[in-house]
Design an enzyme around this catalytic site. Structure first.
Site, PDB file in Angstrom:
ATOM      1  N   ARG A  59       0.823  -1.220   0.000  1.00  0.00           N
ATOM      2  CA  ARG A  59       0.000   0.000   0.000  1.00  0.00           C
ATOM      3  C   ARG A  59       0.849   1.258   0.000  1.00  0.00           C
ATOM      4  O   ARG A  59       0.401   2.322  -0.421  1.00  0.00           O
ATOM      5  CB  ARG A  59      -0.984  -0.028   1.175  1.00  0.00           C
ATOM      6  CG  ARG A  59      -2.097  -1.052   0.972  1.00  0.00           C
ATOM      7  CD  ARG A  59      -3.074  -1.040   2.127  1.00  0.00           C
ATOM      8  NE  ARG A  59      -2.439  -1.415   3.372  1.00  0.00           N
ATOM      9  CZ  ARG A  59      -2.314  -2.672   3.799  1.00  0.00           C
ATOM     10  NH1 ARG A  59      -2.818  -3.655   3.095  1.00  0.00           N
ATOM     11  NH2 ARG A  59      -1.694  -2.929   4.931  1.00  0.00           N
ATOM     12  N   GLU A  96       3.758 -10.064  15.178  1.00  0.00           N
ATOM     13  CA  GLU A  96       3.032 -10.613  16.323  1.00  0.00           C
ATOM     14  C   GLU A  96       3.276 -12.127  16.420  1.00  0.00           C
ATOM     15  O   GLU A  96       3.518 -12.659  17.491  1.00  0.00           O
ATOM     16  CB  GLU A  96       1.544 -10.313  16.155  1.00  0.00           C
ATOM     17  CG  GLU A  96       0.799 -10.406  17.459  1.00  0.00           C
ATOM     18  CD  GLU A  96      -0.657 -10.035  17.280  1.00  0.00           C
ATOM     19  OE1 GLU A  96      -1.022  -9.542  16.200  1.00  0.00           O
ATOM     20  OE2 GLU A  96      -1.410 -10.268  18.234  1.00  0.00           O
TER      21      GLU A  96
HETATM   22  P1  AMP Z   1       3.047  -2.018  11.590  1.00  0.00           P
HETATM   23  O1  AMP Z   1       2.297  -2.633  12.708  1.00  0.00           O
HETATM   24  O2  AMP Z   1       3.248  -0.529  11.800  1.00  0.00           O
HETATM   25  O3  AMP Z   1       4.327  -2.723  11.290  1.00  0.00           O
HETATM   26  O4  AMP Z   1       2.111  -2.140  10.316  1.00  0.00           O
HETATM   27  C1  AMP Z   1       2.235  -3.206   9.434  1.00  0.00           C
HETATM   28  C2  AMP Z   1       1.586  -2.883   8.092  1.00  0.00           C
HETATM   29  O5  AMP Z   1       0.199  -3.124   8.202  1.00  0.00           O
HETATM   30  C3  AMP Z   1       1.777  -1.476   7.620  1.00  0.00           C
HETATM   31  O6  AMP Z   1       2.167  -1.529   6.253  1.00  0.00           O
HETATM   32  C4  AMP Z   1       0.426  -0.827   7.771  1.00  0.00           C
HETATM   33  O7  AMP Z   1       0.144  -0.086   6.601  1.00  0.00           O
HETATM   34  C5  AMP Z   1      -0.552  -1.975   7.892  1.00  0.00           C
HETATM   35  N1  AMP Z   1      -1.518  -1.789   8.962  1.00  0.00           N
HETATM   36  C6  AMP Z   1      -1.394  -2.166  10.247  1.00  0.00           C
HETATM   37  N2  AMP Z   1      -2.486  -1.885  10.960  1.00  0.00           N
HETATM   38  C7  AMP Z   1      -3.351  -1.298  10.103  1.00  0.00           C
HETATM   39  C8  AMP Z   1      -4.686  -0.758  10.231  1.00  0.00           C
HETATM   40  N3  AMP Z   1      -5.348  -0.756  11.391  1.00  0.00           N
HETATM   41  N4  AMP Z   1      -5.255  -0.242   9.143  1.00  0.00           N
HETATM   42  C9  AMP Z   1      -4.601  -0.247   7.953  1.00  0.00           C
HETATM   43  N5  AMP Z   1      -3.356  -0.742   7.767  1.00  0.00           N
HETATM   44  C10 AMP Z   1      -2.734  -1.252   8.827  1.00  0.00           C
END
Ligand code: AMP
Length: 172
Positions: A59, A96
């Protein structure tokens, strides 16, 4: 930014129970919202001499490409393992459950580059922390970090490096 914020779609229990997914496809499909995103991302970095924007699969490819175009910079994809065809550098990071890997082409960034790392959403920060380490190991002059949306309750900023300037267009 209110115009854009109104168009972010919350999808409950996606991709798993308890997660409220911030869906930006409803922003990107709206011509005016897409234009605002491009312009406002550009405004954050216009005077900073940025030469490359790194977009995080998948994305982050959308906003990252738009930002690179706005700045007259190049675009570099950070991808899941095995997707890039030439020689890569890689970083492993904890999720996780288990670990994940992110890769960039070895010749994508040089020591002369000023780089913006871009992803659509900052959640726990694990993905971006890994991309930062990877790009840092390539010794560019400066690294900035940018998101369209920041989920502040998850405190992703806390695990990102203190010396990187972090910006986001929308904070929840
Ligand atoms: P992170 O936990 O910051 O490593 O996020 C992992 C990936 O998942 C990133 O590329 C975020 O864009 C996506 N992501 C995580 N949580 C969400 C959420 N609640 N809504 C949309 N995208 C998410």
């Amino acid at each position: 930014m209110e115009y854009v914020k109104k168009r972010v779609r919350d999808v409950e229990d996606f991709p798993s129970k308890g997660i409220v997914f911030k869906d930006l496809t409803t922003v990107f499909k709206d011509p005016r919202a897409l234009h605002i995103i491009g312009w406002d991302l550009g405004q954050l970095y216009r005077d900073k001499g940025v030469t490359k924007v790194v977009g995080v699969e998948s994305r982050g490819f959308i906003g990252g490409s738009i930002l690179a175009f706005e700045l007259g910079a190049g675009f570099v994809p950070a991808r899941k393992p095995g997707k890039l065809p030439a020689d890569t550098v890689r970083a492993e990071y904890k999720k996780e459950y288990g670990t994940d890997v992110i890769e960039i082409h070895r010749d994508a960034i040089t020591e002369d580059d000023i780089v913006v790392l871009h992803d659509d959403v900052l959640a726990t920060g694990g993905t971006m922390a890994a991309v930062y380490e990877l790009v840092k190991s390539m010794n560019p002059k400066k690294i900035y970090i940018n998101f369209i949306i920041e989920l502040s309750a998850l405190k992703g900023r806390d695990i990102l490096p203190k010396d990187a300037e972090i910006t986001s267009l929308i904070t929840y």
